[in-house]
Design a protein around this motif. Structure first.
Motif, short mmCIF file in Angstrom:
data_model
loop_
_atom_site.label_atom_id
_atom_site.label_comp_id
_atom_site.label_asym_id
_atom_site.label_seq_id
_atom_site.Cartn_x
_atom_site.Cartn_y
_atom_site.Cartn_z
N HIS A 275 0.89 -1.16 0.00
CA HIS A 275 0.00 0.00 0.00
C HIS A 275 0.93 1.22 0.00
O HIS A 275 2.02 1.17 0.58
N GLU B 9 -10.51 -7.09 -4.48
CA GLU B 9 -10.29 -8.12 -3.45
C GLU B 9 -11.54 -8.18 -2.57
O GLU B 9 -11.74 -7.32 -1.71
N ASP C 255 -0.72 -12.47 2.56
CA ASP C 255 -1.37 -11.45 3.39
C ASP C 255 -1.57 -12.10 4.76
O ASP C 255 -2.69 -12.38 5.19
C1 XUL Z 1 -7.48 -6.49 4.48
C2 XUL Z 1 -6.65 -6.94 3.34
C3 XUL Z 1 -5.81 -5.89 2.71
C4 XUL Z 1 -5.71 -6.01 1.22
C5 XUL Z 1 -5.00 -4.87 0.56
O1 XUL Z 1 -8.30 -7.47 5.00
O2 XUL Z 1 -6.69 -8.09 2.98
O3 XUL Z 1 -4.57 -5.93 3.31
O4 XUL Z 1 -5.06 -7.19 0.85
O5 XUL Z 1 -5.53 -3.64 0.89
#
Ligand code: XUL
Ligand code: CO
Length: 439
Positions: free
Chosen positions: A102, A233, A339
């Motif tokens: 990000h 997403e 993640d």
């Molecule tokens: C939040 C999440 C984020 C996204 C990118 O739940 O998964 O980190 O992957 O904004």
């Protein structure tokens, strides 16, 4: 520049009998599975935010981990550069070829967006410098449109046109940085794009605005030479009570409604799918059959907890069924972004490596077992046979669209009593999976 993760060597494949915690047991990058190297099947990525940022803070307690990486003060440009150094050393030691970020993971956000943007220019120059001479690339970038208080009512869905412009400004800059770093994709995760109550919300208006912002992002991205995929997403809730990109099916419907489906695919996160009341495999399948399986946020949740725990994936069942979907879909255009974050009490540098070793080995094992399931053939064959009644006769007519309701009714009338559709054989199929998994 001095070594940050001292005493931690480059992690090598040592095979399933190794007891060395700092080795891969299953991830053997050059091993060929179904005609492709493991490393090509599994473009793993490091999430800047969890790995270099998250330091164990939860609702009840402050940091347990030291993620200053030698910088004298956190949230400074010195710290931002130290994170770059740590990130590259970490990825090189693990053989990870991609990262995701990000905007505000890279630099501390200033009060003035112009200052933040200057910092992003500086840090992306430094990242680019570090990328030279390595084969590390950017998987995707995104803008954090959920952390700053201005986004409390949403970003693209905000009631405030000024806030909407700030979201646009952040997307523009994050796209610039993504393109500068050669990113494969650009993600929209709508953490604040939803509502707390319908009593204050015009859903149609908000969804139209979000779609317009995405269209503007596509137009701008294409104008600066971004040829990759945009991704939504999906996530049903958290932080908002209800998020518009609830799950894969909802996001696909939205993309089609607003004509965004040519430029967008989905980034499916395991823990988000389970929060939506689905399995991880379900959201992968729904994306794949719609031609929209783009990338994966690799993690897992906890069945005992109702929120997004972002754990390193260790369920071989889930990873196998994930890789089964990925193989059947012909692969991803994106990759596997961890993640995932260490648990709060796993607070050493070594734990950071254990997390990735676990995740990479779990997906490697999932890949091996998914390929074995496909090679075994019993599952695919069963599914094919289950629909055999559509191959000939009235079934073939239904499939070709060459029939009428009257003709089908007449067919049923001739049969008089319902035919036996046959057993679904779920228990047998589950035992096939176990046999393949544990043989
Ligand atoms: C939040 C999440 C984020 C996204 C990118 O739940 O998964 O980190 O992957 O904004
Ligand atoms: Co995610």
């Amino acid at each position: 520049m001095s070594e940050i993760f001292k005493g931690i060597p480059a992690i090598a494949y040592e095979g399933k009998d190794s007891k060395n915690p700092l080795s891969f047991k299953y991830y053997d990058p050059d091993r060929v599975i179904m005609g492709k190297k493991m490393s090509e099947h599994l473009p793993f990525a490091m999430a800047w935010w969890h790995n270099l940022g998250a330091a164990g803070t939860d609702m009840f307690g402050r940091d347990t981990m030291d993620k200053s990486f030698g910088a004298s003060e956190k949230a400074t440009m010195e710290h931002a550069r130290a994170k770059v150094d740590a990130g590259f050393e970490f990825m090189e030691k693990l053989g990870i070829k991609y990262f995701c970020f990000h905007d505000v993971d890279l630099v501390p956000e200033a009060d003035d967006i112009n200052v933040t943007n200057e910092r992003l220019d500086e840090i992306s120059d430094y990242i680019l410098e570090k990328m030279q001479g390595t084969d590390i690339k950017c998987l995707w970038g995104t803008a954090n449109m959920f952390g700053n208080p201005r986004f409390m009512n949403g970003a693209g869905s905000s009631n405030s046109a000024d806030v909407y412009c700030f979201a646009a400004a952040q997307i523009k800059k994050a796209l610039d940085v993504t393109v500068k770093l050669g990113g494969r994709g650009y993600v929209f995760w709508g953490g604040r794009e939803g509502y707390e109550t319908l009593l204050n919300t015009d859903v149609k208006f908000e969804q139209e605005n979000i779609a317009r912002l995405m269209r503007l992002a596509v137009d701008y991205g294409r104008s600066i030479g971004f040829t990759g995929d945009f991704y939504i997403e999906p996530k049903p809730k958290e932080p908002m009570k209800h998020q518009y990109d609830f799950d894969a099916a909802t996001a696909i419907g939205f993309l089609r409604q607003y004509g965004l489906d040519k430029d967008f695919k989905l980034n499916i996160e395991a823990n988000h799918a389970t929060l939506a009341g689905h399995t991880f495999q379900h959201d992968l399948r729904i994306s794949a059959i719609n031609g929209m399986l783009g990338s994966i946020d690799a993690n897992q949740g906890d069945t005992l907890l109702g929120w997004d725990t972002d754990e390193f994936p260790w369920s071989v069942y889930e990873a196998t069924m994930c890789m089964y979907e990925v193989l059947e879909a012909g692969g991803l255009t994106g990759g596997f972004n961890f993640d995932s974050k260490n648990r709060r009490p796993s607070n050493t540098y070594e734990d950071m490596f254990h997390g990735f070793i676990l995740g990479m080995d779990t997906f490697a094992l999932g890949l091996i077992k998914a390929a074995a399931l496909i090679d075994d053939g019993r599952i695919d064959e069963f599914i094919k046979e289950r629909y055999a009644s559509y191959k000939t006769g009235i079934g073939a007519k239904i499939r070709s669209g060459n029939t009428t309701l009257e003709e089908l009714a007449a067919h049923a009338a001739d049969l008089k009593a319902p035919a036996d559709p046959g057993s679904g054989r779920q228990e047998y199929l589950e035992s096939v999976v176990n046999q393949v998994l544990f043989s």
